[in-house]
Design a protein around this motif. Structure first.
Motif, mmCIF file in Angstrom:
data_model
loop_
_atom_site.group_PDB
_atom_site.id
_atom_site.type_symbol
_atom_site.label_atom_id
_atom_site.label_comp_id
_atom_site.label_asym_id
_atom_site.label_seq_id
_atom_site.Cartn_x
_atom_site.Cartn_y
_atom_site.Cartn_z
ATOM 1 N N GLY A 120 -12.736 -21.329 -0.541
ATOM 2 C CA GLY A 120 -12.197 -20.028 -0.163
ATOM 3 C C GLY A 120 -12.509 -19.689 1.281
ATOM 4 N N ASP A 163 -9.211 -21.590 -11.295
ATOM 5 C CA ASP A 163 -9.305 -20.373 -10.500
ATOM 6 C C ASP A 163 -8.392 -20.446 -9.288
ATOM 7 N N LYS A 193 -5.302 -17.898 -8.315
ATOM 8 C CA LYS A 193 -5.250 -17.172 -7.036
ATOM 9 C C LYS A 193 -3.971 -17.512 -6.270
ATOM 10 N N TRP A 209 -2.803 -11.411 1.727
ATOM 11 C CA TRP A 209 -3.182 -12.175 0.537
ATOM 12 C C TRP A 209 -4.412 -13.067 0.724
ATOM 13 N N LEU A 253 -7.651 -12.486 -1.287
ATOM 14 C CA LEU A 253 -7.873 -12.940 -2.658
ATOM 15 C C LEU A 253 -8.864 -14.094 -2.717
ATOM 16 N N PHE A 254 -9.027 -14.812 -1.618
ATOM 17 C CA PHE A 254 -9.805 -16.048 -1.614
ATOM 18 C C PHE A 254 -11.198 -15.855 -1.024
ATOM 19 N N ALA A 279 -13.386 -10.415 -3.946
ATOM 20 C CA ALA A 279 -12.073 -10.390 -3.300
ATOM 21 C C ALA A 279 -11.917 -9.136 -2.449
#
Length: 456
Positions: A162, A172, A176, A243, A246-247, A251
């Motif tokens: 991430g 996961d 995501k 976005w 999200l990682f 989050a």
């Protein structure tokens, strides 16, 4: 009796066609166009081929989010494609579909035939809007599925690192990636609605066709400017670049949720304005495809007002310390870099077969300055310099490593190792997937623009 039958037949003939039948008709019309068929085919094939080919190359698109991980895991390629789609592909696709769905009737002069066949302008608008949305959804789903398939088949569904350095297991990572593409639908809908509005308001003018692409380009240029966070988050295309939040763990959902809500509000407003313009149009005048004055008063001015209201609402909603500034401060940069370094240090330790340590044992911290300490340590720029410190169990000395950071206005940064060489220099590490660069050499990170997550 004959008169009654004739009246019944006329009533039946004048009865409006159902929305479902009109929708099917409009969808068939769109899919019958060779350019739409070609675009559907391209969206379902080209992304997979691109990701598969690039993932096998030694030179990767490291200037894009997750680009440096494309030959390590198949999930990275789909995220690279999402970044490209949000910047270029989706605005152009919405222009070619939503921006032309009403204007094409003006060019061919077929409004009279369509009105006689359907007998309801409201149902015509609904059918055309739904048909355009369906085709655009086919585009988006095709790009997502194709890019994921290309990456997984070429590289494999291995864990993904991430933006704070923690590893996401394949399940996961897949979830995501799906959420990231789903969030990308919101700004796509906003651009599609703007395309409908342009197609209705500008008629056969080429600007109606180009409006979504022009708006998307203007938003991209705005994101490169030193705008306050409140203005940045109020742009309907912000979800295209939010976005990556999200990682991280936890989050960074604040900016993303605001971007999605703003996009949906813009989508609903622009669609309603397009419908209002369409219902007020005079179809008896075949030489006119709309009123320029009405396009401004019912189309452009309400959207400008919506932009002002959105900025005001977001300014009130987010913390005042963030709303009027860049959202990028010294503490945030230091905290983000220290967290990413600790996670990636553990990854490096595993790849080098050294004894495992935990983030708590490392107790990594970072001290960052901007512009050599001659300017305030806040805001974007490529002149951030940071010193990361950490501790190892049973080792008295404190480890240190230097990084040069290039921080973007959206909070995404690239950390470039500047020594010591054995820690964050360039060297190859043997992994199950093959030789990979030292994970602490260069890596991407993300500074949360809003102060919503825990500082612990």
């Amino acid at each position: 009796m004959t008169a009654m039958l004739e009246q019944t037949e006329q009533t039946a003939a004048a009865r409006p066609v159902s929305v479902a039948r009109a929708y099917r008709f409009e969808l068939v019309k769109l899919l019958a166009q060779w350019r739409v068929r070609l675009l559907v085919l391209a969206c379902w094939i080209a992304p997979g081929l691109f990701v598969a080919v690039v993932s096998q190359q030694s030179s990767l698109p490291v200037d894009t989010v997750f680009g440096r991980w494309m030959n390590a895991t198949g999930w990275a390629g789909s995220l690279v494609m999402l970044g490209f789609a949000g910047a270029w592909a989706l605005p152009l696709l919405t222009s070619l579909v939503a921006g032309d769905v009403f204007a094409s009737e003006d060019r061919f002069g077929t409004w009279r035939h369509l009105l006689v066949a359907v007998s309801s302008p409201r149902r015509i608008f609904t059918a055309k809007a739904l048909a355009s949305l369906t085709v655009i959804l086919v585009f988006v789903v095709g790009m997502a599925v194709s890019s994921v398939a290309g990456g997984v088949l070429a590289v494999g569904g291995r864990p993904l690192a991430g933006l704070d350095g923690h590893l996401l297991d394949p399940g996961d990572a897949a979830g995501k990636v799906f959420l990231a593409w789903l969030c990308g639908l919101a700004p796509t809908l906003a651009l599609a609605a703007i395309g409908l509005l342009g197609s209705v308001a500008l008629g056969r003018s080429p600007m109606g066709l180009l409006l979504p692409a022009v708006v998307a380009l203007a938003m991209q240029l705005a994101q490169t400017l030193p705008l306050p966070v409140a203005v940045r988050l109020s742009l309907p295309g912000y979800a295209f670049i939010a976005w990556p939040g999200l990682f991280t763990s936890p989050a960074q959902l604040g900016p993303l949720l605001i971007g999605v809500v703003v996009s949906l509000v813009w989508a609903l407003t622009a669609t309603l304005l397009a419908c209002l313009l369409f219902l007020r149009r005079d179809f008896t005048n075949l030489t006119s495809d709309g009123s320029a004055r009405r396009a401004i008063t019912v189309g452009a001015l309400p959207l400008a007002g919506l932009a002002v209201v959105t900025v005001a609402v977001v300014t009130v909603a987010v913390p005042s310390v963030d709303a009027l500034g860049s959202g990028i401060g010294q503490d945030k940069v230091q905290r983000s870099l220290a967290t990413a370094f600790a996670h990636l240090y553990r990854l490096q330790t595993k790849e080098l077969n050294r004894p495992d340590v935990t983030e708590a044992q490392l107790a990594a911290t970072a001290a960052c300055t901007k512009g050599g300490g001659l300017v305030a340590s806040e805001g974007p720029g490529n002149d951030w310099r940071c010193v990361v410190s950490w501790h190892l169990p049973d080792v008295a000395a404190t480890g240190t490593a230097i990084y040069q950071l290039d921080v973007g206005p959206d909070g995404r940064y690239v950390a470039d190792g500047d020594g010591p060489k054995e820690v964050n220099g360039y060297f190859q590490v043997r992994t199950p997937a093959g030789d990979e660069p030292n994970p602490l050499w260069q890596f991407d990170g993300n500074v949360e623009l809003l102060s919503t997550t825990s500082k612990g």
